[in-house]
Scaffold this motif. Structure first.
Motif, short mmCIF file in Angstrom:
data_model
loop_
_atom_site.label_atom_id
_atom_site.label_comp_id
_atom_site.label_asym_id
_atom_site.label_seq_id
_atom_site.Cartn_x
_atom_site.Cartn_y
_atom_site.Cartn_z
N GLU A 77 69.42 2.81 44.59
CA GLU A 77 70.46 2.28 43.69
C GLU A 77 71.86 2.29 44.32
OE1 GLU A 77 72.26 3.26 39.22
OE2 GLU A 77 70.71 4.56 40.10
N TYR A 78 72.17 3.36 45.09
CA TYR A 78 73.52 3.50 45.64
C TYR A 78 73.50 3.50 47.17
CZ TYR A 78 75.03 4.96 40.92
OH TYR A 78 75.31 5.02 39.58
N ARG A 79 72.63 2.72 47.76
CA ARG A 79 72.48 2.78 49.23
C ARG A 79 73.80 2.49 49.95
NH1 ARG A 79 71.87 -0.67 53.43
NH2 ARG A 79 71.94 -2.45 52.02
N VAL A 80 74.44 1.39 49.62
CA VAL A 80 75.66 0.99 50.33
C VAL A 80 76.77 2.02 50.09
CG1 VAL A 80 77.51 -0.73 50.41
CG2 VAL A 80 75.12 -1.45 50.42
N ARG A 81 76.95 2.40 48.82
CA ARG A 81 78.03 3.33 48.50
C ARG A 81 77.81 4.70 49.14
NH1 ARG A 81 79.39 4.71 42.33
NH2 ARG A 81 79.41 2.43 42.13
N SER A 82 76.58 5.19 49.08
CA SER A 82 76.34 6.54 49.64
C SER A 82 76.38 6.51 51.16
CB SER A 82 75.03 7.14 49.11
OG SER A 82 73.90 6.42 49.52
N ALA A 83 75.98 5.39 51.79
CA ALA A 83 76.10 5.28 53.25
C ALA A 83 77.57 5.34 53.67
CB ALA A 83 75.47 3.97 53.73
N LYS A 84 78.43 4.67 52.92
CA LYS A 84 79.87 4.70 53.22
C LYS A 84 80.44 6.10 52.99
CE LYS A 84 80.81 -0.15 51.91
NZ LYS A 84 81.52 -0.99 50.92
N MET A 85 80.00 6.74 51.91
CA MET A 85 80.50 8.08 51.59
C MET A 85 80.14 9.07 52.70
SD MET A 85 79.32 11.25 50.49
CE MET A 85 77.69 10.84 49.92
N LEU A 86 78.89 9.01 53.17
CA LEU A 86 78.46 9.93 54.24
C LEU A 86 79.22 9.66 55.53
CD1 LEU A 86 74.69 9.83 53.36
CD2 LEU A 86 76.12 11.89 53.30
N ALA A 87 79.48 8.38 55.81
CA ALA A 87 80.26 8.03 57.00
C ALA A 87 81.68 8.59 56.89
CB ALA A 87 80.31 6.52 57.17
N THR A 88 82.26 8.54 55.69
CA THR A 88 83.63 9.05 55.48
C THR A 88 83.71 10.53 55.80
OG1 THR A 88 83.85 7.45 53.67
CG2 THR A 88 85.53 9.17 53.81
N ILE A 89 82.78 11.30 55.24
CA ILE A 89 82.78 12.74 55.46
C ILE A 89 82.79 13.04 56.96
CG2 ILE A 89 81.37 14.85 55.30
CD1 ILE A 89 80.34 13.83 52.61
N LEU A 90 81.94 12.36 57.69
CA LEU A 90 81.76 12.67 59.12
C LEU A 90 82.94 12.18 59.96
CD1 LEU A 90 79.29 13.94 60.74
CD2 LEU A 90 79.00 11.63 61.62
N HIS A 91 83.35 10.94 59.75
CA HIS A 91 84.33 10.32 60.64
C HIS A 91 85.76 10.81 60.41
CE1 HIS A 91 82.06 7.12 62.88
NE2 HIS A 91 81.14 7.57 62.06
N MET A 92 86.00 11.50 59.30
CA MET A 92 87.34 12.06 59.08
C MET A 92 87.47 13.47 59.66
SD MET A 92 89.44 9.95 57.66
CE MET A 92 88.78 8.45 58.40
N MET A 93 86.41 13.98 60.30
CA MET A 93 86.45 15.31 60.91
C MET A 93 86.90 15.23 62.37
SD MET A 93 83.07 17.30 59.54
CE MET A 93 82.68 17.40 57.80
N GLN A 94 87.14 16.43 62.94
CA GLN A 94 87.49 16.51 64.36
C GLN A 94 86.23 16.56 65.20
OE1 GLN A 94 89.62 20.07 65.91
NE2 GLN A 94 90.92 18.59 66.98
N GLY A 95 86.25 15.82 66.30
CA GLY A 95 85.09 15.73 67.18
C GLY A 95 84.88 14.28 67.57
N THR A 96 83.90 14.02 68.41
CA THR A 96 83.58 12.65 68.82
C THR A 96 82.41 12.13 67.99
OG1 THR A 96 84.39 13.03 71.08
CG2 THR A 96 82.84 11.22 70.77
N PRO A 97 82.64 11.09 67.17
CA PRO A 97 81.56 10.60 66.30
C PRO A 97 80.55 9.74 67.06
CG PRO A 97 83.74 9.94 65.47
CD PRO A 97 83.90 10.40 66.88
N TYR A 98 79.30 9.87 66.65
CA TYR A 98 78.19 9.08 67.20
C TYR A 98 77.58 8.27 66.07
CZ TYR A 98 78.34 11.82 71.49
OH TYR A 98 78.75 12.39 72.67
N ILE A 99 77.38 6.98 66.33
CA ILE A 99 76.70 6.09 65.38
C ILE A 99 75.36 5.73 66.01
CG2 ILE A 99 76.78 3.83 64.25
CD1 ILE A 99 79.89 3.97 64.64
N TYR A 100 74.29 5.93 65.27
CA TYR A 100 72.97 5.58 65.79
C TYR A 100 72.59 4.19 65.30
CZ TYR A 100 67.99 5.56 66.74
OH TYR A 100 66.75 5.19 67.19
#
Length: 558
Positions: A343-366
């Motif tokens: 039901e919330y695939r797009v929204r939850s994918a964006k939410m999870l990306a936000t949590i990770l990419h706003m942190m310190q470190g080098t982000p990896y996208i698979y």
């Protein structure tokens, strides 16, 4: 800490077998990667980490290498590879290759020689031992089930393999072997690569004597990680590798290091230590594993997840460097694992990306993460390819577990979830191949694919594009410190970043229910703006907010 290009970079991992097939044989290849470089440039990534494309019998999908200087025929030629590198560099994309030197393939020329006789000059390139009381030299267990030792009749001895029986461990105690590895690394750097991702590199130093591991549960074989993870000579070996090779190039190095702590990661990545730039650690990937390990699946505990990631954010700040990731070729799809993939695939994918990419470190996208690809549910074990999954299935059936129960764990945790072919369009096989794919495509390709993502301005793809841009524009994302908020809230993931008078507040609702969040009074919202949000209607900056299911917001104050 000093500024480095790899701190501001975003990495995209390509699993070549599943990325794009150019010749219709059902297997992704290097010319197929070249065809899609404009897509990666559009996404905005700086670095590609390419999983192994070296010569290999493919027992563990290329992580069993039989020739470190040759390209596997299935993937193309060295000329194809050189063309790919040139085309990446033309687009401002750097290339990081996989370095797999804890073990080789048993078909590598070194091992073929090594097993011939006990006095062969290559014998000591691997770890050979006599049996003990008619059994294996010790009780260690392979990561892929069963004993970590294999008996070899030719010389009446056993060799160590921490992974598949076709992946004998290299003996890093041997200085000649180490120089062979360094020479091979120089070969690739001289061709122009920009770094290495080092497979299970903290396994290369084993405890002398290779003692039995404690086995309180009385299992047939015992996890021996304490005797080969972060071993006694690991820092010496990595420092030597740096001095002999990496110090001579402007490169990026990431060590995949299961079982590493933040304190150990500082030793591996601290400036002046001259070992590696950053670590891949797995602690946050185990929060849905019960006491029985990976296949003992329990619900994801958000409080525990926050505790682990906070420990890493705070522990490494100003002292070391971490990799940020939710997905890779060994991990199931995060939108299925921690989000809501229906039901919330797009929204939850964006939410999870936000949590990770706003942190310190080098982000990896698979690959596929940027379009919200999901886990797959194949009907039968016959449709799976992963050696770890197949070995586990066999072992659990022998223990009397039902097929249905085992399949449910595979649907959640199996590595083939990440390896189903990339979904490019809605045509047959998702546009991955004109032939029969080596692994079945996820049936949802007709609705989840690159073409439809690029046509939709609100897609997951464009959200990732924005996240990548923001990291380049705002120093606070790269440099800021980290403070968790609402640490004990079971559904909210909220934190604040600060740097040079600037503030970021990140608020995410990791649940199917609406949740209230109040920004603490100590944080000024004056001159604040909504930097990022994943809802159709833009919210305003407010102290008291009601976050919709799977909503994410980022406020920016300067």
């Amino acid at each position: 800490m000093s500024k480095q290009w790899w701190k501001q970079s975003v990495v995209y991992q390509i699993y070549p077998r599943s990325f794009n097939d150019s010749n219709g044989d059902g297997i992704g290849d290097i010319p197929g990667i070249i065809e899609k470089l404009d897509y990666l440039q559009k996404l905005g990534v700086d670095v590609v980490w390419l999983s192994p494309v070296y010569e290999s019998p493919n027992d563990d999908n290329g992580y069993d290498i039989s020739d470190y200087r040759k390209i596997m025929d299935e993937f193309g030629t060295m000329e194809d590879w050189e063309n790919m590198l040139a085309e990446m560099h033309k687009r401002g994309i750097k290339l990081v290759m996989d370095l797999v030197v804890n073990h080789s393939s048993d078909e590598h020329a070194w091992f073929v020689e090594s097993r011939k006789s006990k006095d062969n000059p290559y014998r000591d390139y691997y770890i050979w031992r006599e049996g003990k009381d008619g059994k294996e030299p010790n009780n260690w267990e392979s990561a892929f089930s069963g004993s970590a030792w294999k008996y070899d009749e030719q010389t009446d001895e056993y060799f160590l393999h921490l992974f598949s029986q076709k992946q004998p461990d290299l003996n890093w105690e041997n200085p000649t072997l180490r120089e062979e590895v360094y020479d091979m690394m120089r070969f690739w750097f001289e061709k122009g690569i920009d770094g290495f991702r080092m497979d299970v590199v903290n396994f290369i130093s084993k405890v002398p004597g290779l003692p039995d591991a404690p086995n309180p549960n009385g299992r047939k074989y015992a996890p021996g990680g304490d005797y080969y993870m972060n071993g006694p000579r690991i820092h010496e070996f990595l420092h030597e590798m740096h001095q002999e090779v990496m110090a001579k190039y402007d490169c990026m190095t990431v060590g995949e290091m299961p079982g590493v702590t933040p304190e150990e990661a500082i030793l591996y990545t601290g400036e002046g230590r001259d070992e590696v730039n950053m670590v891949f650690q797995f602690e946050h990937m185990d929060v849905d594993s019960g006491p029985g390990g990976k296949w003992d699946v329990i619900p994801m505990d958000l409080v525990k997840l926050k505790e682990i990631l906070t420990k890493w954010q705070v522990g490494l700040h100003g002292k070391g460097w971490n990799s940020l990731y939710w997905n890779n070729h060994d991990q199931p799809r995060i939108v299925s694992r921690l989000g809501n993939d229906s039901e919330y695939r797009v929204r939850s994918a964006k939410m999870l990306a936000t949590i990770l990419h706003m942190m310190q470190g080098t982000p990896y996208i698979y690959q596929g993460e940027e379009i919200g690809m999901t886990n797959v549910r194949f009907d039968s074990i016959e449709e799976y390819e992963d050696i770890e999954t197949l070995n586990m299935f066999k072992e659990k059936r022998e223990e009397g577990k039902s097929v249905e129960a085992i399949m449910e764990t595979i649907y959640v945790k199996g590595r083939d979830n990440a390896r189903t072919p990339m979904q490019w369009d809605a045509t047959e096989n998702g546009g991955f191949t004109s032939g029969k794919p080596w692994l079945k495509v996820n049936p949802n390709f007709s609705s989840i694919n690159v073409v439809s993502a690029l046509e939709d301005p609100n897609s997951v793809f464009y959200y990732y594009q924005t996240l990548i841009k923001l990291r380049k524009e705002l120093e606070i994302i790269v440099e800021g410190d980290f403070e968790i908020l609402e640490a004990d809230h079971p559904s909210l993931y909220t934190y604040v970043r600060r740097f040079n008078g600037e503030t970021l507040v990140v608020a995410a609702n990791v649940s199917n229910e609406a949740n209230e969040f109040v920004v603490p009074e100590a944080i000024s919202l004056e001159n604040g703006e909504v930097l990022l949000h994943n809802m159709e209607d833009a919210p305003s900056v407010e102290r008291n907010m009601t976050l919709a299911p799977w909503e994410a917001r980022v406020y920016y104050m300067k």
